[in-house]
Design a protein around this motif. Structure first.
Motif, PDB file in Angstrom:
ATOM      1  N   ALA A 102      80.102  30.223  34.484  1.00 48.10           N
ATOM      2  CA  ALA A 102      80.120  30.420  33.032  1.00 48.10           C
ATOM      3  C   ALA A 102      79.868  31.883  32.676  1.00 48.10           C
ATOM      4  N   CYS A 103      78.968  32.520  33.416  1.00 48.64           N
ATOM      5  CA  CYS A 103      78.667  33.929  33.179  1.00 48.64           C
ATOM      6  C   CYS A 103      79.902  34.791  33.425  1.00 48.64           C
ATOM      7  N   LYS A 104      80.585  34.519  34.529  1.00 47.15           N
ATOM      8  CA  LYS A 104      81.776  35.293  34.854  1.00 47.15           C
ATOM      9  C   LYS A 104      82.886  35.081  33.823  1.00 47.15           C
ATOM     10  N   GLN A 105      83.059  33.842  33.407  1.00 45.73           N
ATOM     11  CA  GLN A 105      84.110  33.545  32.440  1.00 45.73           C
ATOM     12  C   GLN A 105      83.841  34.233  31.104  1.00 45.73           C
ATOM     13  N   TRP A 106      82.613  34.105  30.614  1.00 45.91           N
ATOM     14  CA  TRP A 106      82.312  34.671  29.293  1.00 45.91           C
ATOM     15  C   TRP A 106      82.365  36.197  29.305  1.00 45.91           C
ATOM     16  N   ASN A 107      81.847  36.799  30.361  1.00 47.74           N
ATOM     17  CA  ASN A 107      81.783  38.261  30.422  1.00 47.74           C
ATOM     18  C   ASN A 107      83.004  38.890  31.081  1.00 47.74           C
ATOM     19  N   LYS A 108      83.993  38.042  31.423  1.00 47.39           N
ATOM     20  CA  LYS A 108      85.248  38.527  32.013  1.00 47.39           C
ATOM     21  C   LYS A 108      84.997  39.392  33.250  1.00 47.39           C
ATOM     22  N   LEU A 109      84.220  38.846  34.166  1.00 45.26           N
ATOM     23  CA  LEU A 109      83.876  39.548  35.393  1.00 45.26           C
ATOM     24  C   LEU A 109      84.806  39.133  36.523  1.00 45.26           C
ATOM     25  N   GLU A 154      75.135  38.501  47.295  1.00 39.94           N
ATOM     26  CA  GLU A 154      74.108  39.244  46.579  1.00 39.94           C
ATOM     27  C   GLU A 154      74.584  39.541  45.160  1.00 39.94           C
ATOM     28  N   LEU A 155      73.649  39.913  44.300  1.00 39.97           N
ATOM     29  CA  LEU A 155      74.017  40.371  42.967  1.00 39.97           C
ATOM     30  C   LEU A 155      74.890  41.615  43.084  1.00 39.97           C
ATOM     31  N   THR A 156      75.891  41.711  42.223  1.00 43.65           N
ATOM     32  CA  THR A 156      76.760  42.879  42.191  1.00 43.65           C
ATOM     33  C   THR A 156      77.034  43.238  40.739  1.00 43.65           C
ATOM     34  N   ALA A 157      77.832  44.276  40.544  1.00 39.94           N
ATOM     35  CA  ALA A 157      78.217  44.672  39.190  1.00 39.94           C
ATOM     36  C   ALA A 157      79.099  43.623  38.535  1.00 39.94           C
ATOM     37  N   ASN A 158      79.620  42.658  39.321  1.00 39.64           N
ATOM     38  CA  ASN A 158      80.433  41.571  38.789  1.00 39.64           C
ATOM     39  C   ASN A 158      79.761  40.215  38.952  1.00 39.64           C
ATOM     40  N   LEU A 159      78.481  40.231  39.294  1.00 40.87           N
ATOM     41  CA  LEU A 159      77.730  38.983  39.451  1.00 40.87           C
ATOM     42  C   LEU A 159      76.336  39.192  38.855  1.00 40.87           C
ATOM     43  N   TYR A 160      76.180  38.799  37.591  1.00 43.61           N
ATOM     44  CA  TYR A 160      74.943  39.070  36.856  1.00 43.61           C
ATOM     45  C   TYR A 160      73.820  38.093  37.195  1.00 43.61           C
ATOM     46  N   ASN A 161      74.166  36.893  37.593  1.00 41.82           N
ATOM     47  CA  ASN A 161      73.150  35.936  38.033  1.00 41.82           C
ATOM     48  C   ASN A 161      73.733  35.127  39.189  1.00 41.82           C
ATOM     49  N   ARG A 162      72.882  34.741  40.106  1.00 42.14           N
ATOM     50  CA  ARG A 162      73.373  34.010  41.269  1.00 42.14           C
ATOM     51  C   ARG A 162      72.372  32.931  41.675  1.00 42.14           C
ATOM     52  N   ILE A 163      72.872  31.903  42.312  1.00 41.78           N
ATOM     53  CA  ILE A 163      72.027  30.854  42.864  1.00 41.78           C
ATOM     54  C   ILE A 163      71.797  31.155  44.339  1.00 41.78           C
TER      55      ILE A 163
END
Length: 258
Positions: free
Chosen positions: A24-31, A46-55
């Protein structure tokens, strides 16, 4: 800010590792999608500039066998934020009226000081060499909507709202909280099922001492030294006058050749 501060309550006991929050984060923020290769438990991206939150998947050995635990990692939106303290570009990182740490890529100068100042190793830099991290879907929150991750969570593991109210409800449910008071209160409070170390969290998060030395000692002394030098030159100019070559002042001697 205390009464109006918003934040997350993340209950690790409810997380099933579905990663709806990531999608959902990727879809909304167009990552852009990440190229992580074959997925492995305990070796997730890992977290990246295109992954704001991760499980983050964690496998634990217990007396009854093996158990899985899931941890949602993201920017903590600290009440006392090291990234804000050290950022030299005004407005590149800033706190909203809701208490969220947001950023403006156009004002980021790519110094990466925020990376070393963060106790949780959160800020990332992408191909554009600009800071990137969770900003709590500021456009959604401004419109009265919940962040995309909280909206998509099917189990209620991620809830968003008034921070103090979320903490009160969690305490009433006898939850063990992490981040209630650390660094003047984290904007992401966790209800943990074990000690912080089990989730890769510092027991007592703190801003590195080097940040205070840079901000409160080295930087002010450097500025003072610079303006002190300027002041000394101006004072010399006013009291003595500009320095001229000796022969112009008539104090020098010229060597004659015959």
């Amino acid at each position: 800010m205390t009464d109006t501060r918003k934040g997350f309550l993340i209950d690790t006991s409810r997380c099933i590792g579905c990663r709806s929050c990531q999608v959902a984060c990727k879809q909304w923020n167009k990552l852009d999608a990440e190229k992580t290769g074959k997925e492995q438990v305990g070796a997730d991206a890992e977290l990246t500039a295109n992954l704001y939150n991760r499980i983050h998947f964690m496998e634990r050995a217990s007396g009854t066998g093996v158990t899985w635990a899931f941890f949602n990692e993201r920017c903590m939106h600290c009440g006392d934020a090291g990234c804000l303290k050290v950022c030299p570009s005004p407005g590149a990182l800033y706190r909203t009226r809701d208490g969220i740490i947001a950023y403006n890529k156009e004002k980021c100068i790519s110094c990466k000081y925020c990376v070393s100042a963060c106790p949780f190793n959160i800020p990332r830099y992408g191909a554009d060499d600009k800071v990137a991290k969770c900003h709590v879907c500021q456009d959604r929150v401004a419109g009265g909507m919940a962040p995309a991750c909280a909206k998509s969570c099917p189990t209620g593991a991620i809830t968003f709202g008034n921070r103090s109210e979320l903490i009160t409800k969690a305490k009433a449910a006898k939850k063990k909280l992490y981040g209630e008071n650390d660094l003047l209160g984290l904007g992401v409070v966790y209800a943990l099922e074990g000690p912080p170390a089990d989730y890769g969290l510092p027991a007592k998060p703190s801003i590195p001492l080097s940040i205070f030395l840079w901000k409160d000692v080295v930087k002010p002394l450097g500025i003072l030294g610079f303006w002190g030098s300027i002041g000394a030159m101006l004072l010399h100019y006013v009291t003595v006058g500009p320095k001229r070559p000796e022969h112009e002042n008539g104090n020098g001697t010229e060597e004659r050749h015959e």
